[in-house]
Design an enzyme around this catalytic site. Structure first.
Site, PDB file in Angstrom:
ATOM      1  N   SER A 158      34.500  -0.427  23.383  1.00  0.00           N
ATOM      2  CA  SER A 158      33.382  -0.366  22.441  1.00  0.00           C
ATOM      3  C   SER A 158      32.039  -0.675  23.097  1.00  0.00           C
ATOM      4  O   SER A 158      30.989  -0.351  22.534  1.00  0.00           O
ATOM      5  CB  SER A 158      33.630  -1.328  21.278  1.00  0.00           C
ATOM      6  OG  SER A 158      33.898  -2.635  21.765  1.00  0.00           O
ATOM      7  N   ASP A 183      30.009 -12.686  17.692  1.00  0.00           N
ATOM      8  CA  ASP A 183      30.153 -11.620  18.696  1.00  0.00           C
ATOM      9  C   ASP A 183      29.267 -11.942  19.892  1.00  0.00           C
ATOM     10  O   ASP A 183      28.043 -11.796  19.842  1.00  0.00           O
ATOM     11  CB  ASP A 183      29.762 -10.267  18.092  1.00  0.00           C
ATOM     12  CG  ASP A 183      29.984  -9.116  19.065  1.00  0.00           C
ATOM     13  OD1 ASP A 183      30.397  -9.375  20.222  1.00  0.00           O
ATOM     14  OD2 ASP A 183      29.732  -7.961  18.690  1.00  0.00           O
ATOM     15  N   HIS A 226      29.372  -7.821  22.603  1.00  0.00           N
ATOM     16  CA  HIS A 226      28.480  -6.671  22.450  1.00  0.00           C
ATOM     17  C   HIS A 226      27.024  -7.122  22.520  1.00  0.00           C
ATOM     18  O   HIS A 226      26.737  -8.319  22.617  1.00  0.00           O
ATOM     19  CB  HIS A 226      28.780  -5.949  21.141  1.00  0.00           C
ATOM     20  CG  HIS A 226      30.190  -5.452  21.054  1.00  0.00           C
ATOM     21  ND1 HIS A 226      31.213  -6.212  20.508  1.00  0.00           N
ATOM     22  CD2 HIS A 226      30.754  -4.299  21.461  1.00  0.00           C
ATOM     23  CE1 HIS A 226      32.348  -5.537  20.579  1.00  0.00           C
ATOM     24  NE2 HIS A 226      32.102  -4.373  21.156  1.00  0.00           N
TER      25      HIS A 226
END
Length: 456
Positions: free
Chosen positions: A170, A417, A420
């Site tokens: 991702s 997170d 990312h």
């Protein structure tokens, strides 16, 4: 009568001597003129040269004894320049991947969440209330040179009529969304994903005015993956990796793309079982008594090798470039993804505050070493592969993650997170580096030297 003939003979002889003298003077004058025309530019070059006069050889006199009247020697003094090394100004070598983050309080952002509608909620930090914007005011500055800002119009022209694929996890999609937003200032993209797949992990965007396609192929292990029962790939439980088989999700499609950017690593922390040539090799943290424990870093290296070999083996990608983007470090503190870790810092590390070590270093070395071997083979076959070394820069950016300012799917609600990157944010630097490497095609020249320094 004899006297007359004798006088005529002596008159002709005198006239001949006079004519010869005149011709000699003309020749001498022409010779001196030629010498001066040669010497004067050399002296002008000398006067403008950075070489100091004391370093320059003195003039020497020579004698020309071939001219003048009968019985006369004529000495001509001319400067004779000894050959000396000419100072050469060489282009300064610059590794754009080595540098520091510098604060620019008035630095504009390339885009916002209002000007780019393609930002996913998982990375839309502004939308979900990130309180500070200072993280957007730091710019990557290489040591000893400058990294030009991203020029969307120029990038579009370089990529006109081409296609770019992002293969991996991702973070590859995160990278593509950054590029998508950067280019949206020049041409509005169309989401054409549903023509190819209904899976959110496989996205395609098309820029109609430039005939440019961007696509993501989600394959977090790069190679073919199944659950231990032999069915498809699942998000939970133990997975089986077939290390010598590229994942068909991307390997069946990638031959149609001009440029391919490969990146993956974070998923190799899971419980994994490894196969090669159809035979069980071992596992990492699978907890099986009769199965050999295998290093996850060795398995990752093998998967990268399989991937690069597969891409470089696609001969129909004429003129295309394969990019290996290096490991993107996470910045969890006081825990990890699953046990309460977070990333609350609001400014970058200084270069001496954070060292590349541990598993970050192991993944990085595996990528660079496999890249170097693939690059050697590519040179032999006239193909292009380049290193996009983002690891050092991103290691220093604990402030660039969404943390809790994002909207995760239900399975991740409440988790921070720190893997990312916010959009906009430090990840836009990846595309500044991509833009630079695509323009210069010199992305390999420091790799060997840098790898040696890392190992030492």
């Amino acid at each position: 009568m004899t006297v007359a003939l004798s006088e005529e003979h002596h008159g002709n002889k005198k006239a001949a001597r006079q004519s010869a003298a005149i011709n000699f003077r003309r020749v001498l004058a022409l010779a001196l003129t030629a010498i001066l025309l040669t010497v004067i530019p050399l002296w002008l070059l000398f006067l403008s040269s950075p070489v100091q006069p004391r370093d320059y050889p003195p003039a020497r006199s020579i004698e020309d004894k071939n001219g003048g009247h009968e019985g006369e020697d004529v000495a001509v003094v001319v400067p004779v320049l000894e050959p000396v090394p000419v100072p050469v100004v060489r282009e300064k070598k610059c590794d754009v991947f080595k540098g520091k983050w510098v604060y620019h309080p008035d630095a504009p952002t390339y885009y916002t969440n209002e000007t780019c509608y393609a930002i996913s909620d998982q990375q839309n930090c502004m939308k979900f209330g990130r309180p500070d914007m200072e993280f957007l005011k730091w710019r990557w500055e290489p040591d000893g040179c400058e990294l030009p800002p991203f020029d969307a119009a120029e990038f579009m022209e370089m990529a006109r009529g081409k296609s770019i694929a992002f293969v991996g996890d991702s973070l590859g999609r995160n990278h593509m969304q950054s590029l998508l937003c950067l280019l949206s200032s020049v041409d509005q993209p169309e989401d054409i994903s549903l023509r190819y797949s209904t899976d959110y992990n496989f996205k395609r965007w098309y820029f109609p005015s430039h005939n440019l396609t961007l696509a993501t192929f989600w394959a977090p292990f790069l190679v073919r993956t199944t659950d231990v029962g032999g069915s498809g790939q699942t998000l939970n439980g133990i997975l089986s990796l077939h290390l010598d088989e590229p994942h068909p999700a991307w390997s069946s499609e990638i031959g149609a793309f001009h440029h391919v950017i490969v990146s993956a690593s974070q998923w190799f922390f899971r419980q994994l079982v490894y196969y090669q040539n159809g035979r069980l090799l071992g596992c990492s943290a699978c907890g099986r008594a009769n199965v050999t424990e295998v290093s996850r870093f060795w398995a990752y290296r093998t998967a990268v090798r399989t991937t690069l070999n597969a891409i470089m083996g696609m001969k129909n990608r004429e003129g295309g470039i394969t990019f290996m983007r290096t490991f993107s470090p996470a910045h969890f503190e006081d825990g990890d993804w699953t046990d309460g870790g977070s990333c609350t810092r609001t400014r970058p590390f200084k270069t001496d505050e954070k060292k590349l070590e541990g598993y970050d270093l192991e993944f990085y070395l595996a990528q660079v070493e496999e890249f170097l071997e693939a690059e050697r083979k590519a040179r032999e076959e006239g193909m292009k592969i380049r290193l996009l070394d983002t690891t050092r820069a991103m290691l220093l950016r604990p402030d660039g993650h969404p943390n809790r300012q994002c909207n995760w799917p239900k399975s991740n609600v409440g988790r921070a997170d720190c893997v990312h990157w916010c959009l906009p944010g430090p990840i836009d630097t990846w595309n500044e580096l991509l833009f630079h490497v695509m323009k210069s095609e010199k992305g390999v020249k420091f790799t060997q030297r840098k790898l040696q320094k890392v190992r030492n």
